[in-house]
Design an enzyme around this catalytic site. Structure first.
Site, PDB file in Angstrom:
ATOM      1  N   ASP A 101       0.879  -0.945  -0.036  1.00  0.00           N
ATOM      2  CA  ASP A 101       0.301  -0.199  -0.360  1.00  0.00           C
ATOM      3  C   ASP A 101       0.609   0.860   0.227  1.00  0.00           C
ATOM      4  O   ASP A 101       1.635   1.614   0.909  1.00  0.00           O
ATOM      5  CB  ASP A 101      -0.846  -0.296   1.062  1.00  0.00           C
ATOM      6  CG  ASP A 101      -1.708   1.097   1.413  1.00  0.00           C
ATOM      7  OD1 ASP A 101      -2.531   1.209   2.675  1.00  0.00           O
ATOM      8  OD2 ASP A 101      -1.382   2.224   0.502  1.00  0.00           O
TER       9      ASP A 101
ATOM     10  N   ASP B 289      -1.731   5.566  -5.579  1.00  0.00           N
ATOM     11  CA  ASP B 289      -1.850   4.868  -3.894  1.00  0.00           C
ATOM     12  C   ASP B 289      -2.268   3.186  -4.161  1.00  0.00           C
ATOM     13  O   ASP B 289      -3.743   2.535  -5.289  1.00  0.00           O
ATOM     14  CB  ASP B 289      -3.184   5.351  -3.623  1.00  0.00           C
ATOM     15  CG  ASP B 289      -3.567   4.371  -1.500  1.00  0.00           C
ATOM     16  OD1 ASP B 289      -4.284   4.769  -1.386  1.00  0.00           O
ATOM     17  OD2 ASP B 289      -2.808   3.970  -1.531  1.00  0.00           O
TER      18      ASP B 289
HETATM   19  C1  LIG Z   1     -10.520  -2.611   3.994  1.00  0.00           C
HETATM   20  N1  LIG Z   1      -8.760  -2.697   3.135  1.00  0.00           N
HETATM   21  C2  LIG Z   1      -7.554  -4.123   3.236  1.00  0.00           C
HETATM   22  C3  LIG Z   1      -8.332  -1.944   3.241  1.00  0.00           C
HETATM   23  C4  LIG Z   1      -6.487  -1.706   2.646  1.00  0.00           C
HETATM   24  C5  LIG Z   1      -6.291  -0.551   2.196  1.00  0.00           C
HETATM   25  C6  LIG Z   1      -6.913   0.568   2.331  1.00  0.00           C
HETATM   26  C7  LIG Z   1      -6.575   1.753   1.874  1.00  0.00           C
HETATM   27  O1  LIG Z   1      -6.428   3.229   1.747  1.00  0.00           O
HETATM   28  N2  LIG Z   1      -4.911   1.785   1.653  1.00  0.00           N
HETATM   29  N3  LIG Z   1      -4.499   2.947   0.717  1.00  0.00           N
HETATM   30  C8  LIG Z   1      -8.293   0.764   2.503  1.00  0.00           C
HETATM   31  C9  LIG Z   1      -8.691  -0.316   3.184  1.00  0.00           C
END
Ligand SMILES: CN(C)c1ccc(C(=O)NN)cc1
Length: 327
Positions: A32, A218
């Site tokens: 991420d 992102d």
């Molecule tokens: C619920 N999950 C697996 C997520 C994973 C990543 C993110 C996110 O905003 N990453 N920039 C949000 C939620």
């Protein structure tokens, strides 16, 4: 050194999951670039929350070192959240190892993480200024390994409904065509952030927009979350489209022809996505949910997987720049 791992898409390419080894234990994590915490489902979670997930058990790692008293808590743009305790262990990704990486153990996770049973946690690849560990923010895997990489970079080569690749320490010329178009990155907010001051809908020359919000690359966000006025202009060109409160965004008949959408990557390049690659999901009743959605006036545009899976992306930690190439 350099290394590469597979990035496997979940349904609708909503996220991409990669194999990581921590203290000899194999987990599947979501890389991420929009956050900076490396956290895992832990054996300390209530069984109801970790059911279906692989959990990390520090008591089974001979190299685990607890960080006494440290805690973390994070919330993401979609409202999901997690929190817990901290330690250090050996983390290996694609054969590249950080011997003492801060590993954040989840003792609490929100519902969307519980339900996402393929996901055992996240590897934050943003900048450690937004790491949530208290009393001392911790460096990311990439920041820790950068000095020993052949090149201070990682690349994301995500694909539509197919496995792609994350590579650390090299730019694999077989993964892209033509030039890589770079823009300087402003990391002061902790993101791979850059200006994006023009756009195109259905081709033609870009429309400049002095009021356009800067953008972040992102990998952890599924969609493209774009300034509201631009999104309104985009769907004005999609017959039968509407803003559906219950679905939480723009939907349209799956039979509709979507115009292409191009966004500036810094000052010199427009990344154009064909309309055929701009549907995120079929809702099952003949309507489709768009990959381009509003950022609800957040003042930042989030270029997630809907954009990134159409390009080869370079995250250059040495020169603090972000680049894309066609492939
Ligand atoms: C619920 N999950 C697996 C997520 C994973 C990543 C993110 C996110 O905003 N990453 N920039 C949000 C939620």
């Amino acid at each position: 050194e350099s290394g590469k791992v597979t990035a496997s898409p979940e349904k609708n390419d909503s996220e991409y999951l990669s194999p990581v080894t921590i203290g000899g234990q194999a987990l599947t994590l979501d890389f991420d670039t929009g956050s900076a915490d490396l956290w895992v489902f832990s054996s300390s979670l209530p069984a109801a929350d970790s059911s279906g997930h692989t959990t990390f058990d520090p008591s089974k790692s001979s190299t685990w070192q607890a960080y006494q008293g440290a805690t973390w808590q994070i919330s993401y743009g979609d409202g999901s959240a997690a929190d817990g305790t901290v330690g250090f262990d050996a983390v290996t990704i694609g054969g590249v190892t950080v011997s003492k990486q801060a590993v954040e153990l989840a003792t609490g996770v929100s519902g969307s993480f519980v339900q996402d049973t393929q996901n055992d946690g996240l590897v934050g690849l943003g900048f450690s200024t937004i790491n949530t560990v208290q009393p001392q923010p911790q460096k990311t895997f990439f920041e820790n390994v950068m000095p020993s990489l052949a090149l201070p970079v990682f690349t994301a080569n995500l694909d539509k409904d197919a496995s792609g690749t994350y590579t650390f320490g090299a730019i694999d010329s077989t993964q892209y065509t033509g030039d890589i178009h770079y823009t300087p990155v402003d990391s002061s907010n902790g993101f791979w952030e850059f200006p994006s001051s023009s756009y195109t809908i259905a081709g033609g020359s870009p429309t400049p927009c002095t009021t356009c919000s800067p953008a972040i690359a992102d990998t952890g966000t599924s969609l493209m979350l774009i300034d509201d006025d631009i999104v309104t202009a985009y769907y004005a060109q999609v017959s039968g489209s509407s803003l559906d409160q219950s679905q939480g965004g723009y939907i349209y008949p799956c039979s509709a022809t979507l115009p292409s959408f191009g966004v500036a990557i810094g000052a010199d390049y427009t990344a154009t996505i064909p309309g055929s690659a701009l549907t995120f999901a079929e809702l099952g009743d003949g309507t489709c949910f768009g990959g381009v959605q509003s950022n609800q006036g957040q003042g930042i545009q989030i270029y997630g997987d809907v954009l990134l899976r159409n390009f080869f992306a370079v995250f250059d930690g040495g020169a603090k720049r972000f680049g894309v190439a066609t492939k």
